[in-house]
Design an enzyme around this catalytic site. Sequence first.
Site, PDB file in Angstrom:
ATOM      1  N   GLU A 471       0.825  -1.199   0.000  1.00 49.36           N
ATOM      2  CA  GLU A 471       0.000   0.000   0.000  1.00 49.36           C
ATOM      3  C   GLU A 471       0.867   1.260   0.000  1.00 49.36           C
ATOM      4  O   GLU A 471       0.437   2.325  -0.429  1.00 49.36           O
ATOM      5  CB  GLU A 471      -0.937  -0.002   1.207  1.00 49.36           C
ATOM      6  N   THR A 610      30.327  11.598 -12.264  1.00 47.69           N
ATOM      7  CA  THR A 610      29.762  11.335 -10.944  1.00 47.69           C
ATOM      8  C   THR A 610      30.558  11.992  -9.830  1.00 47.69           C
ATOM      9  O   THR A 610      30.103  12.043  -8.691  1.00 47.69           O
ATOM     10  CB  THR A 610      29.649   9.816 -10.691  1.00 47.69           C
TER      11      THR A 610
END
Length: 632
Positions: A471, A610
């Site tokens: 959920e 990065t």
Amino acid sequence: MPTRRPHHIRLNPEAMAPPSSWLQLLYKRPVYRFLSICGVFFFVVTFFFYPFGPSPPRYHQPHLFESGNRPQQYLPSRPFRPYPPPPRPAPHVDASNPWEARAQRVREAFKHAWGGYIERAAGWDELTPIDGGKVNNFNGWGVTLFDALDTLWLMDLRDEFRDALEFVAKADFKLTEREYAPFFETVIRYLGGLLSAYALSGEPVLLSRADDLGRMLLPAFNTTSGFPRYAVNTVTGNTRVGWTSNVLWAEALSNQLEYKFLAHLTGRTEYFVKTENIMKAMYQADLKEDGLFPTQWNIETGSPIGAHYSVGAFADSAHEYLLKQYLLTARSEPQILELYLNSTNGVINNLLYITPNRHLLYVTDKQSGITTHKFEHLSCFFPGLLALGLITISPSESPLFTPEQKQLHQWAAEGLAETCWLMYHDEESGLGPDEARMEDYGNYLKNKGSNYRNDPGHGTNSGSFTEMEKEGLWVNQISEWEKDGKKGGVPPGVPAPGHSFERVEASKDRDYRSMRREYLLRPETIESFFYMWKLTGDSKWRERGWSVFESIEKHAKTEYGYASVSGVDGPSLYHKNEMPSFFLAETLKYLYLLFREDDVVPLHDWVFNTEAHPLPVFDWSAWEKKEYDIQV
């Protein structure tokens, strides 16, 4: 090695005396007449046709090396290829502009950190900022200096930059027989730093050292699969594995920007071939779950193994390099864009959850089908990556990037960046923890017990634990929100336009608990603020960046530099005796760029690796496409 000195030449003064009559000499010797006519012709052509004026910047020109014994096939005739002009800070900063004044505050912070390193630890890898000592922890070649080169340039610290070049020129990248250089870190910090500084400044020595280092690291690719081993000896070529005999996805997919750009600059086919072999394995990989790439790969077969999925420590930069490769090579490799979109949509569909009370959106890991609900500071780069994609690509570039998917990426970027900010804002110190465990719907509903009934804001405790946990899956929350008429205009986990989630002081009410209560001077949250500011133009991202900077100044500054901080969630903070090189390469750089009013590094012309080293966007030429078999 010392340069050769020319032999001394003894000259006979009488032999050099001019003849009595030059005209007589020209008349008697036809060869002299011919040479004289050629000289006059050359002077006329040069004077009237030579294009006087400033020569193009040095970094536009391909640099040929004497080292490396390059075969003739690597010396093609290359057309002039103009890169974007190097970003240069404005010569006069408007001190009356509050954002420019803040940028200068960051510049002063950098000078403090840099000064401490140069005075106390020059030539060593990193400064120990509490005692003013030094440590070699990344090969012993001076990683802080290499990592900070482009920051020096972008902050207009040119004297310091020129002083650093002398050290770079003398670097030989040698190791003893028993030492090994970690391939991943060496590529992103050293090689990336050299290439970026070269692209910005045009100093040839930087490209020369980058070429040296690129070749010395190549034996790492000498595996059955072509995937790089963890570490390599730059002298013997021997390699060794790390803590796992496999290769991490981040290690395999965080060298393509550097090696493709190096191949483009030098014409060395092996640079492109070695790194592209890994991409070919990605295109052919048999992925088991919805476009997600697992974090470990078999170094012998080049195939994915295990079922651990993440955007954290084992995978973070690999996600980056899918999009950034596509951008760096001027969108000439569209198959990489498909990988990025499939992977990113897989993350959104499977790894994004919200907490049950504050509805904080977060990205987590899955291990063999089990969701960990761990949220790493490292993962806070991800909203910035989504923002970069929204800035640079459009739905017309791929059928996978529909307007609906673009909107989903926008919501995810907004919600995740908001949570990353709250991790700082909630803490008393104003500094975020390195790792947190988020409250999940499964545990929340289970703990509510049988008296807890259906509540649209929290879910229901009926069904199995797995069903209750799902959920909280963000895409499920969006489905319910859509069925409910899209109340509020934005789905759960995303702040409404013009609004922000509230700060919560009490740790028990935050919907998460800190697992690693230390701030390691990391850049990821600041990085995402930078991209969110570029995407939205909303000044809240700059204000939040300033709040973080003030907390760094208050809690991390030492006499000699800046130190990582432990105990960020309490009144008794203490320093760790470390100042990682990425603090100068990334954290302070992104803060500086966030506050600058001008567009110092345009995102359509430059791509950050990065380690926040900007590289210029380039086009593959016709001969390169043929040589490297690039299918556009």
